[in-house]
Design a protein around this motif. Structure first.
Motif: not given
Length: 359
Positions: A50, A283-286, A316, A319-322, A335
């Motif tokens: 994302e 940004v991706v799912p954690e 952070r 539910g996601k993290v940069e 994922t």
């Protein structure tokens, strides 16, 4: 009979040996059942990277305070004859709040005006006499002094009469009153409070490391426990030029519009200040991030294989993290199922399998 049984046993052993030789050996070597079907694939789930705007924020705690707050008290003693407000309602600047009895003050003003008229006439006659040489300068000077004194008494009477009416000096909300019609109030008695809470102020502190990243006019988001589901927007109004040496913190003051008066002075507030904004952040799912021995890594799906990519993480989010280093827009990341992967392993994307079966 024994010989017959022994003959059958020998024949059976010979037949079994021949069968094993034909089926399990070929030219003196073990026969292989089948050739390998190819590398084994690992089923995984993937998602696209994302790209969004990420705000770097600093959290702070503060207390709401009124923009202006005063106590309405009389400067002269008197009896209350009228109240021009209702408790808890808004009033405008100049609106009459409390009116005292003016009967004595009116009489004092009339007397002062009469004395002033007499002093002015006397002074004018003495001026005429002195100009014609029949009066003395001393008498004229005394008359001028009495005239000035009379004028001062008139001004004093008017000032007292004006102080008999207490008006709102600014727009605000009146509090609970401690006086009623007919009460005799002395000088300085607290009658009501007048508070301006639109806008409302918030005093808070942030660590000194953010000194160069906060400035006047910077937006803030405010939440209070009294209205947990309603955020409020405001701006930094002032920054204290002196850093608090005890807590090594910067004192700031923000203002928040409060047209519906939902915010009250004294409430505990949680503030969020945007000190940096990054456009086009990745940004991706954690759940896609996998720890390794020296940092973090993510598996990227490329041409049916998983490629191990070390990454550097940033802010952070829920539910996601940069990801600030290692990935690019458009990449497909694993994922789910990444715990069974290794670098270069063949993968089968579950979503693709499901779509194919539905077709």
């Amino acid at each position: 009979m024994k010989r017959f049984v022994l003959l059958l046993l020998v024949a059976g052993l010979a037949g079994g040996g021949y069968y094993g030789y034909r089926h399990y050996y070929n030219g003196g070597e073990p026969a292989r059942a089948s050739a390998p079907a190819g590398p084994r694939t690992v089923p995984v789930e993937v998602a696209a990277v994302e790209v969004m705007t990420v705000n770097e924020e600093v959290e702070a705690l503060g207390t709401l305070a009124a923009d202006e707050s005063i106590v309405i008290a009389p400067e002269i003693a008197g009896r209350v004859v009228a109240l021009g407000f209702r408790e808890g309602e808004r009033v405008k600047a100049g609106q009459e709040l409390v009116k005292l009895d003016t009967a004595i003050l009116d009489a004092e003003l009339k007397q002062a005006m009469a004395d002033l008229g007499l002093a002015r006439d006397t002074n004018d006659r003495l001026k005429g006499l002195v100009s014609r040489g029949s009066g003395t300068q001393v008498a004229l000077d005394e008359s001028a002094a009495r005239l000035a004194s009379s004028e001062a008494r008139v001004q004093l009477a008017k000032a007292k009469l004006a102080q008999s009416t207490l008006v709102a000096p600014f727009n605000g909300v009146v509090g609970l009153r401690s006086v009623g019609i007919g009460d005799y109030v002395s000088v300085g008695k607290q009658l009501i409070t007048l508070t301006n809470i639109d806008p409302i102020k918030i005093d808070f502190r942030v660590p000194e490391i953010y000194l160069s990243r906060v400035k006047v006019g910077q937006p803030v988001q405010v939440r209070v426990d009294a209205a947990p589901d309603k955020p409020f927007a405001g701006k930094i109004f002032a920054i204290d030029p002196v850093v608090d040496v005890n807590g090594r913190a910067i004192r700031l003051r923000a203002t928040v519009p409060n047209p519906d008066l939902a915010l009250k002075p004294g409430l505990f507030a949680r503030l969020s200040i945007i000190v940096d904004q990054r456009e086009n952040a990745i940004v991706v799912p954690e759940m896609a991030v996998v720890p390794d021995g020296i940092g973090k890594m993510i598996y990227v799906a490329e041409n049916g294989k998983a490629r191990r990519v070390p990454v550097e993480l940033g802010k952070r989010l829920p539910g996601k993290v940069e990801v600030v280093g290692g990935l690019k827009p458009g990449m497909q990341i694993v994922t789910a199922g990444q715990m069974r992967l290794r670098d270069g392993a063949a993968i089968a994307i579950k979503d693709a399998i499901v779509r194919t079966s539905q077709l």
